[in-house]
Design an enzyme around this catalytic site. Structure first.
Site, mmCIF file in Angstrom:
data_model
loop_
_atom_site.group_PDB
_atom_site.id
_atom_site.type_symbol
_atom_site.label_atom_id
_atom_site.label_comp_id
_atom_site.label_asym_id
_atom_site.label_seq_id
_atom_site.Cartn_x
_atom_site.Cartn_y
_atom_site.Cartn_z
ATOM 1 N N ASP A 210 0.806 -1.224 0.000
ATOM 2 C CA ASP A 210 0.000 0.000 0.000
ATOM 3 C C ASP A 210 0.839 1.274 0.000
ATOM 4 O OD1 ASP A 210 -2.526 1.455 0.256
ATOM 5 O OD2 ASP A 210 -1.929 1.851 2.324
ATOM 6 N N SER A 234 -6.107 6.127 0.526
ATOM 7 C CA SER A 234 -6.516 4.925 -0.193
ATOM 8 C C SER A 234 -8.029 4.774 -0.077
ATOM 9 C CB SER A 234 -5.830 3.692 0.395
ATOM 10 O OG SER A 234 -4.418 3.809 0.328
ATOM 11 N N GLN A 284 -5.330 -0.378 -7.060
ATOM 12 C CA GLN A 284 -5.828 0.544 -6.044
ATOM 13 C C GLN A 284 -6.345 1.823 -6.695
ATOM 14 O OE1 GLN A 284 -3.421 3.148 -3.020
ATOM 15 N NE2 GLN A 284 -3.891 1.227 -1.977
#
Length: 298
Positions: A210, A234, A284
């Site tokens: 991430d 995110s 993402q």
């Protein structure tokens, strides 16, 4: 008089953080992290969610995919409760749904699927030809050299010990803030040896995946993750685990961003081991909002 015990390393602290405490059937508590963010790092919630779900699954079934949504900013001063729902236990696949809760509200939700090992067709994309990690400087070495003109909070972050060792393949985006093609590659590995637990290795890779993924979209705009005039968050995160790997051996994370629009950036990544095997893929979408102030490292 007893000798004073040594403080845990950054990796030991991460392993402890990714080891949820069982509270009740299907209910777990994730330890707090001391990373110093003003909100909980998304990769930590990903890793703890995966680890919690895995505690309800036969160890012989590794995770093969996860799809998560970040709903609210997490409070770093509070532990996170993970409620795991056992959706299905089939002959080949096991499905779980995880709900992460703080202050009585869901901050993250995730669906995860685990699969027993099977033989079948096999093909993959080729790994790009990049310099090996031992030919590249560490992130700390870069901070002391060509990256000295970066924001103070970024230098402060990289100058402390980290559980993940990172080697940046091309650091030119940091030396110059000119917009470039939104793509980057990094080598990464756990900063020490890990136990032989596939679920732990997967949780650590989820944790690490991430950090730089949404940052890839900023390259097209001459920005970096720690700039104070951008709000980043995110929104969702998906991973597919294709082949076995070890997170304490070098993995090449190849990332690009095909689109940014409507204050959202879309990014994707491919993760290879040193032998060129494609071991995982990521996707993402995240918030990319220009603003006067954004989150900072404490």
């Amino acid at each position: 008089m007893t000798a004073k015990s040594a403080a845990p390393t950054a990796l030991e602290s991460l392993i402890a953080t990714l080891t949820p405490e069982p509270l009740e059937d299907n209910l777990f508590r994730g330890p707090r992290s001391s990373e110093g963010w003003q909100r909980v790092y998304g990769g930590l919630v990903l890793g703890q969610s995966l680890a919690s779900a895995a505690l309800t699954v036969d160890p012989s079934r590794p995770i093969h995919s996860l799809h998560g949504y970040f709903l609210l900013a997490g409070d770093p001063e509070r532990e996170i409760i993970y409620d795991v729902e056992r959706i299905r236990d089939g002959g080949s696949f096991t499905t779980r749904r995880v709900r992460a809760v703080q202050h009585g509200r869901a901050i993250f939700s995730m669906s995860a699927s685990f699969h027993k090992a099977e033989d079948g067709y096999d093909h993959q994309s080729a790994m790009p030809d990049v310099p090996p990690p031992d030919k590249l400087p560490s992130a700390q070495e870069l901070m002391r050299g060509v990256l000295g003109n970066l924001p103070e909070n970024m230098r402060k972050y990289w100058n402390r010990e980290h559980p993940i060792d990172v080697r940046i393949v091309d650091a030119s985006r940091y030396a110059s803030r000119k917009p470039q093609t939104p793509a980057q590659s990094i080598w990464l590995r756990a900063n020490g040896e890990l136990p032989d637990s596939p679920h732990l290795h997967q949780a650590i890779l989820a944790y690490a995946s991430d950090f730089t993924l949404l940052d890839t979209a900023l390259i097209a705009h001459g920005k970096v993750l720690f700039d104070s005039d951008i709000q980043l968050a995110s929104l969702d995160h998906a991973m597919w685990f294709h082949r076995p790997f070890r997170a304490d051996d070098w993995l090449l994370y190849v990332q690009d961003s095909p689109s940014a629009s409507g204050a959202r950036g879309y990014c994707r990544g491919s993760i290879f081991d040193r032998q060129g095997h494609l071991v995982a893929s990521t996707v993402q979408e995240g918030l990319m909002r220009p603003r006067e102030t954004a989150f900072q490292i404490k």
